[in-house]
Design a protein around this motif. Structure first.
Motif, PDB file in Angstrom:
ATOM      1  N   GLN A 187      40.860  28.930  27.480  1.00 45.02           N
ATOM      2  CA  GLN A 187      42.029  28.198  27.968  1.00 45.02           C
ATOM      3  C   GLN A 187      42.171  28.305  29.494  1.00 45.02           C
ATOM      4  N   LEU A 188      41.083  28.014  30.193  1.00 46.36           N
ATOM      5  CA  LEU A 188      41.062  28.035  31.658  1.00 46.36           C
ATOM      6  C   LEU A 188      40.744  26.647  32.185  1.00 46.36           C
ATOM      7  N   THR A 189      41.392  26.285  33.280  1.00 46.93           N
ATOM      8  CA  THR A 189      41.021  25.057  33.984  1.00 46.93           C
ATOM      9  C   THR A 189      39.842  25.370  34.907  1.00 46.93           C
ATOM     10  N   ILE A 190      39.238  24.336  35.454  1.00 45.54           N
ATOM     11  CA  ILE A 190      38.133  24.530  36.396  1.00 45.54           C
ATOM     12  C   ILE A 190      38.599  25.364  37.588  1.00 45.54           C
ATOM     13  N   THR A 191      39.757  25.031  38.124  1.00 46.35           N
ATOM     14  CA  THR A 191      40.262  25.754  39.293  1.00 46.35           C
ATOM     15  C   THR A 191      40.546  27.214  38.951  1.00 46.35           C
ATOM     16  N   GLU A 192      41.135  27.457  37.789  1.00 44.71           N
ATOM     17  CA  GLU A 192      41.416  28.841  37.387  1.00 44.71           C
ATOM     18  C   GLU A 192      40.123  29.645  37.267  1.00 44.71           C
ATOM     19  N   TRP A 193      39.102  29.045  36.640  1.00 41.74           N
ATOM     20  CA  TRP A 193      37.839  29.773  36.516  1.00 41.74           C
ATOM     21  C   TRP A 193      37.218  30.028  37.884  1.00 41.74           C
ATOM     22  N   ALA A 207      36.188  33.556  39.230  1.00 44.44           N
ATOM     23  CA  ALA A 207      34.795  33.827  39.598  1.00 44.44           C
ATOM     24  C   ALA A 207      34.721  34.403  41.009  1.00 44.44           C
ATOM     25  N   ILE A 208      35.496  33.853  41.924  1.00 41.86           N
ATOM     26  CA  ILE A 208      35.491  34.347  43.304  1.00 41.86           C
ATOM     27  C   ILE A 208      36.033  35.773  43.350  1.00 41.86           C
ATOM     28  N   LEU A 209      37.146  36.013  42.658  1.00 36.85           N
ATOM     29  CA  LEU A 209      37.730  37.353  42.682  1.00 36.85           C
ATOM     30  C   LEU A 209      36.901  38.363  41.897  1.00 36.85           C
ATOM     31  N   ARG A 214      43.448  40.377  42.563  1.00 37.06           N
ATOM     32  CA  ARG A 214      42.321  41.011  41.887  1.00 37.06           C
ATOM     33  C   ARG A 214      42.423  40.702  40.401  1.00 37.06           C
ATOM     34  N   LEU A 215      41.283  40.691  39.728  1.00 28.77           N
ATOM     35  CA  LEU A 215      41.297  40.469  38.291  1.00 28.77           C
ATOM     36  C   LEU A 215      41.968  41.660  37.608  1.00 28.77           C
ATOM     37  N   SER A 216      42.830  41.381  36.640  1.00 34.77           N
ATOM     38  CA  SER A 216      43.415  42.438  35.815  1.00 34.77           C
ATOM     39  C   SER A 216      42.350  42.889  34.815  1.00 34.77           C
ATOM     40  N   ALA A 217      42.677  43.873  33.993  1.00 29.85           N
ATOM     41  CA  ALA A 217      41.736  44.306  32.949  1.00 29.85           C
ATOM     42  C   ALA A 217      41.411  43.138  32.022  1.00 29.85           C
ATOM     43  N   GLU A 218      42.438  42.352  31.670  1.00 29.66           N
ATOM     44  CA  GLU A 218      42.224  41.175  30.822  1.00 29.66           C
ATOM     45  C   GLU A 218      41.371  40.139  31.538  1.00 29.66           C
ATOM     46  N   GLY A 219      41.651  39.922  32.820  1.00 32.44           N
ATOM     47  CA  GLY A 219      40.854  38.984  33.606  1.00 32.44           C
ATOM     48  C   GLY A 219      39.403  39.417  33.701  1.00 32.44           C
ATOM     49  N   MET A 220      39.177  40.711  33.883  1.00 34.52           N
ATOM     50  CA  MET A 220      37.802  41.228  33.964  1.00 34.52           C
ATOM     51  C   MET A 220      37.094  41.080  32.622  1.00 34.52           C
ATOM     52  N   ARG A 221      37.826  41.273  31.532  1.00 34.27           N
ATOM     53  CA  ARG A 221      37.233  41.100  30.201  1.00 34.27           C
ATOM     54  C   ARG A 221      36.758  39.655  30.021  1.00 34.27           C
ATOM     55  N   ILE A 222      37.596  38.701  30.432  1.00 38.42           N
ATOM     56  CA  ILE A 222      37.227  37.283  30.330  1.00 38.42           C
ATOM     57  C   ILE A 222      36.063  36.971  31.266  1.00 38.42           C
ATOM     58  N   GLY A 279      48.529  37.095  32.855  1.00 38.29           N
ATOM     59  CA  GLY A 279      48.048  38.478  32.872  1.00 38.29           C
ATOM     60  C   GLY A 279      46.579  38.617  33.207  1.00 38.29           C
ATOM     61  N   ARG A 280      46.015  37.591  33.828  1.00 35.54           N
ATOM     62  CA  ARG A 280      44.588  37.628  34.161  1.00 35.54           C
ATOM     63  C   ARG A 280      44.320  38.050  35.598  1.00 35.54           C
ATOM     64  N   LEU A 281      45.350  37.987  36.430  1.00 29.22           N
ATOM     65  CA  LEU A 281      45.260  38.438  37.824  1.00 29.22           C
ATOM     66  C   LEU A 281      46.422  39.366  38.118  1.00 29.22           C
ATOM     67  N   THR A 282      46.215  40.226  39.110  1.00 27.80           N
ATOM     68  CA  THR A 282      47.306  41.034  39.641  1.00 27.80           C
ATOM     69  C   THR A 282      47.386  40.778  41.134  1.00 27.80           C
ATOM     70  N   ARG A 283      48.590  40.928  41.659  1.00 25.39           N
ATOM     71  CA  ARG A 283      48.805  40.774  43.090  1.00 25.39           C
ATOM     72  C   ARG A 283      49.232  42.138  43.619  1.00 25.39           C
ATOM     73  N   GLY A 284      48.581  42.553  44.692  1.00 27.34           N
ATOM     74  CA  GLY A 284      48.928  43.819  45.324  1.00 27.34           C
ATOM     75  C   GLY A 284      49.020  43.644  46.821  1.00 27.34           C
ATOM     76  N   MET A 285      49.204  44.743  47.512  1.00 26.77           N
ATOM     77  CA  MET A 285      49.277  44.725  48.972  1.00 26.77           C
ATOM     78  C   MET A 285      47.952  45.187  49.553  1.00 26.77           C
ATOM     79  N   HIS A 286      47.575  44.582  50.649  1.00 29.03           N
ATOM     80  CA  HIS A 286      46.363  44.958  51.367  1.00 29.03           C
ATOM     81  C   HIS A 286      46.531  46.387  51.887  1.00 29.03           C
ATOM     82  N   ASP A 287      45.477  47.198  51.788  1.00 26.23           N
ATOM     83  CA  ASP A 287      45.555  48.597  52.218  1.00 26.23           C
ATOM     84  C   ASP A 287      45.927  48.745  53.686  1.00 26.23           C
ATOM     85  N   ASP A 288      45.348  47.903  54.540  1.00 24.49           N
ATOM     86  CA  ASP A 288      45.570  48.033  55.986  1.00 24.49           C
ATOM     87  C   ASP A 288      46.744  47.212  56.504  1.00 24.49           C
TER      88      ASP A 288
END
Length: 156
Positions: free
Chosen positions: A37-43, A47-49, A99-107, A82-91
């Motif tokens: 259930q992914l669109t081309i843009t979502e995939w 893929a990039i992340l 970044r991909l979540s655990a579910e995103g990485m599984r997919i 639940g396929r991506l998470t948003r966080g803050m840049h370290d610097d």
């Protein structure tokens, strides 16, 4: 009055590349659309992340040459799913990164081999020399496009 020049689309490279890209994307999209259930843009975002974690949405758009609005919408849907998470840049705590979540990485781990198998089938009849030439030509066209974009920026 001189006749206008006809544009032979069968010999016009931008048109041919666009049509080919659309055909290939549509074929491979069936894999991740039906099963994940992914669109081309979502995939493409995933893929990039999967390859380059901790990019901002703007960096994903730049890396993929996709429209920023389309990427932002895809990112929002992927976060909601639940396929991506948003966080803050370290610097730079003002900059959010994805970044991909655990579910995103599984997919991702399920789709990546399917995509690579699709590519193997697509290029199956090509010799190693033909494949190398194809990627050299694509790299060269990409370099030329970057130069054109830089010239546009400089000359307004």
């Amino acid at each position: 009055m001189a006749p206008h020049r006809q544009l032979d689309l069968d010999r016009f490279l931008p048109y041919r590349l666009s049509v080919l890209s659309n055909r290939i994307s549509s074929s491979v999209a069936e894999i991740y659309s039906e099963h994940f259930q992914l669109t081309i843009t979502e995939w493409r975002v995933m893929a990039i992340l999967g390859r380059y974690p901790d990019l901002s949405a703007n960096e994903v758009a730049q890396r993929s040459a996709m429209d920023k609005v389309a990427v932002s919408r895809a990112v929002a849907r992927l976060i909601d799913a639940g396929r991506l998470t948003r966080g803050m840049h370290d610097d730079d705590r003002r900059r959010s990164v994805l970044r991909l979540s655990a579910e995103g990485m599984r997919i991702y781990d399920q789709i990546a081999p399917l995509a690579l198998d699709f590519e193997r089938q697509l290029l199956g009849d090509m010799t190693e020399e033909e494949r190398a030439l194809l990627f050299r030509v694509l790299d060269r066209l990409d370099e030329l496009e970057l130069k054109v974009e830089a010239a546009k920026t400089i000359h307004g």
